[in-house]
Design a protein around this motif. Structure first.
Motif, short mmCIF file in Angstrom:
data_model
loop_
_atom_site.label_atom_id
_atom_site.label_comp_id
_atom_site.label_asym_id
_atom_site.label_seq_id
_atom_site.Cartn_x
_atom_site.Cartn_y
_atom_site.Cartn_z
N ARG A 272 -49.49 86.79 -1.68
CA ARG A 272 -48.94 85.49 -2.10
C ARG A 272 -50.06 84.49 -2.40
NH1 ARG A 272 -45.76 84.92 1.92
NH2 ARG A 272 -46.62 83.22 3.16
N GLN A 273 -51.10 84.52 -1.59
CA GLN A 273 -52.19 83.56 -1.77
C GLN A 273 -53.16 83.98 -2.87
OE1 GLN A 273 -51.85 80.79 -0.30
NE2 GLN A 273 -50.32 81.38 1.23
N VAL A 274 -53.50 85.26 -2.92
CA VAL A 274 -54.51 85.74 -3.88
C VAL A 274 -53.97 85.74 -5.31
CG1 VAL A 274 -55.94 87.70 -4.58
CG2 VAL A 274 -55.72 87.12 -2.14
N LEU A 275 -52.77 86.26 -5.50
CA LEU A 275 -52.25 86.44 -6.86
C LEU A 275 -51.90 85.13 -7.55
CD1 LEU A 275 -49.98 89.58 -6.32
CD2 LEU A 275 -52.26 89.49 -7.35
N THR A 276 -51.68 84.06 -6.78
CA THR A 276 -51.30 82.79 -7.39
C THR A 276 -52.48 81.82 -7.52
OG1 THR A 276 -50.68 81.86 -5.23
CG2 THR A 276 -48.94 82.96 -6.50
N SER A 277 -53.68 82.27 -7.11
CA SER A 277 -54.84 81.38 -7.09
C SER A 277 -55.93 81.86 -8.03
CB SER A 277 -55.41 81.27 -5.67
OG SER A 277 -54.43 80.81 -4.76
N ARG A 278 -56.73 80.93 -8.48
CA ARG A 278 -57.83 81.22 -9.39
C ARG A 278 -59.13 80.65 -8.83
NH1 ARG A 278 -56.15 78.37 -13.24
NH2 ARG A 278 -55.32 79.88 -14.73
N ASN A 279 -60.18 81.45 -8.81
CA ASN A 279 -61.49 80.95 -8.44
C ASN A 279 -62.25 80.48 -9.68
OD1 ASN A 279 -61.13 81.51 -5.75
ND2 ASN A 279 -62.98 82.75 -5.54
N VAL A 280 -63.17 79.55 -9.48
CA VAL A 280 -64.01 79.04 -10.56
C VAL A 280 -65.46 79.36 -10.22
CG1 VAL A 280 -64.81 77.01 -11.80
CG2 VAL A 280 -62.40 77.20 -11.14
N ARG A 281 -66.09 80.13 -11.07
CA ARG A 281 -67.48 80.50 -10.84
C ARG A 281 -68.40 79.31 -11.10
NH1 ARG A 281 -65.78 85.22 -13.69
NH2 ARG A 281 -66.48 84.21 -15.62
N GLY A 282 -69.56 79.32 -10.43
CA GLY A 282 -70.54 78.25 -10.65
C GLY A 282 -71.57 78.25 -9.55
N GLY A 283 -72.53 77.36 -9.69
CA GLY A 283 -73.59 77.24 -8.71
C GLY A 283 -73.36 76.07 -7.76
N LEU A 284 -74.46 75.54 -7.25
CA LEU A 284 -74.40 74.47 -6.26
C LEU A 284 -73.72 73.22 -6.82
CD1 LEU A 284 -75.16 73.35 -3.48
CD2 LEU A 284 -77.39 72.70 -4.43
#
Length: 357
Positions: A272-284
């Protein structure tokens, strides 16, 4: 939906293999939690938060000192923009306080949360806490998550089909209007905070309301004491417009455009938590600007995890999802905005189709 995670969205299965897999899902999160705990990623980070809160407080004070120092000059609009960004950072601090990332105890978290939320930025801690808790329990669930409830914007084609009045008018072109509308979100947070004082779930309503009034009176007094009326109004608008756009730019990439649930669709906690969420790549810089919420998957799985540990948890969670065959979606910041806007455009199609008919 058009995201890559659609194929991984849990659906009822008829075969015995799928049934056995569902029976095991209850323990999937506990195994991940054991790995995270063994890595020491749930321990408190008092030094980090001492430094962070000190820097944000210093930035807040510096903004108001600048307002009174610059004087009657249109450079005050730059000060207003700066304060909008600082308010965004304060909101991120209030978010961490609400999740007890800073203090273990409820009383300290609520005391500092109201000081930062109600007093410093004029946003009700109690109202936001209630809303955000419901979101975390059922992210992207059309019936249970207040963040995808139809209002000015619609978040699914079903909502668009039922839209009337202003939502229908805006829904035609809501993707193009999304960022312009965010310029009003800072004002909306104030209005919603005061309106929430009448709701039965609100605790300590007199304290919450008193702090909101104190913030409002102090804010307006400072502006109209330091500046002529016209310039004060311009600063007020720019300040809250930047604040709203900044907050929207942080929170919109987290779930918008990801799979949604409705009715009895209730996958296990991990999915439920993983499939509905999106991570955003990036640095500091991305980590600082987004307050760690760019690791939205890890944050939703472990809400009380201190912000600096989210980056370290990411490879553990990503690899574990790969083991289980669970889609783990992440993208760059600009791409996350494009996905969110594409979703807004797609769900508004029924309104445009009706208008053309």
């Amino acid at each position: 939906m058009t995201t890559a995670t659609d194929t991984a969205r849990p659906r009822p299965a008829a075969d015995a293999t799928a049934g056995a897999r569902r029976a095991r899902q209850g323990s999937d999160f506990s195994r991940l939690a054991d790995r995270i705990s063994a890595a020491g990623l749930l321990t408190r980070r008092p030094l980090y938060y001492t430094v962070r809160l000190t820097l944000v407080a210093a930035a807040f004070v510096a903004g108001w000192v600048a307002l009174f120092t610059v004087g009657t000059s249109w450079w005050q609009l730059a000060v207003a923009g700066y304060l909008g960004l600082v308010y965004g950072q304060l909101a991120l601090v209030a978010h961490d306080l609400a999740h007890r990332q800073v203090f273990r105890g409820r009383r300290a978290s609520e005391t500092f949360g109201r000081a930062v939320g109600n007093l410093c930025i004029g946003m009700s801690y109690g109202w936001w806490m209630n809303k955000h808790t419901r979101h975390h329990a059922n992210p992207n669930h059309e019936d249970l998550d207040p963040d995808v409830a139809p209002d000015i914007l619609v978040w699914s084609q079903e909502q668009a089909s039922e839209a009337r009045g202003l939502p229908r008018f805006i829904g035609r072109h809501q993707a193009a209007l999304f960022f312009p509308l965010l310029t009003l979100e800072g004002f909306n947070l104030h209005v919603s905070s005061f309106r929430a004082l009448r709701r039965p779930h609100m605790k300590r309503r007199w304290l919450e309301g008193g702090l909101l009034l104190l913030h409002t009176a102090g804010y307006l007094a400072a502006l109209f004491t330091a500046l002529p009326a016209g310039m004060a109004l311009a600063v007020l608008f720019v300040h809250h417009a930047v604040f709203g756009v900044y907050l929207g730019s942080i929170f919109a990439p987290n779930h918008k455009g990801m799979p949604t649930l409705k009715g009895d669709e209730r996958p296990d906690f991990l999915r439920r938590q993983v499939l509905t969420s999106r991570n955003v790549r990036g640095g500091l810089l991305t980590d600082v600007a987004l307050g760690g919420l760019n690791y939205q998957i890890e944050h939703h799985l472990f809400p009380s995890m201190p912000t600096p540990h989210l980056r370290k948890a990411r490879p553990l969670v990503r690899d574990y999802c790969a083991e289980l065959g669970i889609s783990y979606h992440e993208t760059g910041l600009a791409a996350s905005w494009r996905e969110a806007l594409r979703h807004l455009r797609d769900v508004g199609a029924p309104i445009r189709d009706r208008d053309r008919a």
